[in-house]
Enzyme design. Structure first.
Site: not given
Length: 315
Positions: A245-246
């Site tokens: 995600h990040d």
């Protein structure tokens, strides 16, 4: 010319059984030649802010990157703060690392206002620090070059009544609303897009076997995280991989072509069963409010994973 960056994070990589993608994002921000990482600020989210601060310092030391880490908010803006159990042994950890003095929101204000138009904020945790900085200094929204957020869910739904919205927004929806109303150049990389980017067990194993010191460490962490997910979600259909995600939010700084962007007006529900859910108007129909951000609508997942692995193993 490198992009000057402040990374605001609730990093938990290094704490047993904790999510690792914040740590991977931090590693990418350090390894990418097009990013000049100047400051890391920490926030309560995936783990308590005290543990996040120590873990960020330890990861930066492992990455051999000297940048200040400033502790931030210990809880969301509106809810009363309650002490959280720390994820690590702080007494033992603090004997090895030291955070920078001050508080995150003021550090963000000081750094951005000293160089208007030059620094991009990348927020990969709840937006408490960013919103607080904007409240401390109303000119910040126009002085920052941009705000990139890993947050929101725009083309789908969470299907979890306990956490109905994407976690970073849900954890402090008032802070997210302040950022969206600020007038800053905001880009949101939502969960519906980051769910499409995964590292497989084979890729993690190859990373673990690489000659890169951090790459091998990251690969080992990835393999351990896969086993944690297998135990935690026994009925999952995606065993043998984990989401990135990040790191995708960080990647858009220098590789914006990996993501398809769409202008939108986004608001955050602040009460009721929908609290923490992001609602995006992407149609721009007559009478609709103007766009206040850009949201990621699609991603070249294979190209991103290749870029991520090659970049962090090149150090």
């Amino acid at each position: 010319m490198s992009t000057r960056v402040i990374l605001d994070t609730d990093v938990a990589m290094g704490a047993p059984g904790s999510d690792i993608d914040d740590g991977f994002a931090l590693a990418l921000a350090v390894a990418e030649p097009g990013i000049d990482l100047e400051l890391v600020t920490t926030v309560d989210g995936n783990t308590d802010v005290r543990s996040a601060t120590v873990l960020a310092v330890e990861l930066l030391r492992r990455l051999e990157h000297d940048v200040p880490v400033v502790r931030g908010a210990a809880g969301p803006l509106m809810d009363p703060w309650r002490p959280r159990e720390t994820a690590i042994d702080l007494d033992e950890a603090r004997s090895r690392v030291a955070e920078a003095p001050g508080r995150a929101a003021q550090a963000i204000v000081d750094r951005v206002m000293a160089a208007p138009g030059e620094i991009t904020l990348v927020a990969i945790g709840p937006l408490t620090n960013v919103a607080t900085a904007m409240l401390l200094e109303p000119r910040l929204a126009q002085a920052v070059a941009g705000v990139v957020v890993m947050g929101g869910y725009f083309f789908g739904q969470q299907n979890d009544v306990r956490v109905p919205g994407e976690f970073n927004i849900w954890a402090d929806p008032e802070a997210a609303q302040i950022v969206l109303r600020s007038g800053a150049d905001v880009r949101l990389v939502g969960l519906d897009v980051t769910y499409q980017v995964r590292m497989t067990q084979a890729q993690a194993a190859a990373l673990a076997a690489s000659d890169s010191a951090f790459g091998s460490f990251a690969g080992d962490c990835g393999l351990a995280w896969i086993e944690t997910l297998r135990e935690r979600y026994p009925r999952s259909t995606t065993h043998g991989s984990f989401h990135l995600h990040d790191p995708l939010a960080v990647a858009t700084l220098t590789r914006p072509e990996l993501v398809e962007w769409r202008p939108a007006h986004v608001r955050v529900a602040l009460d009721g069963v929908a609290r923490g859910i992001t609602v995006a108007d992407t149609l721009g129909t007559h009478g609709a409010p103007p766009a206040n951000c850009r949201i990621a609508a699609a991603v070249d997942a294979a190209a991103f994973v290749d870029y991520f692995i090659s970049t962090i193993t090149a150090r």
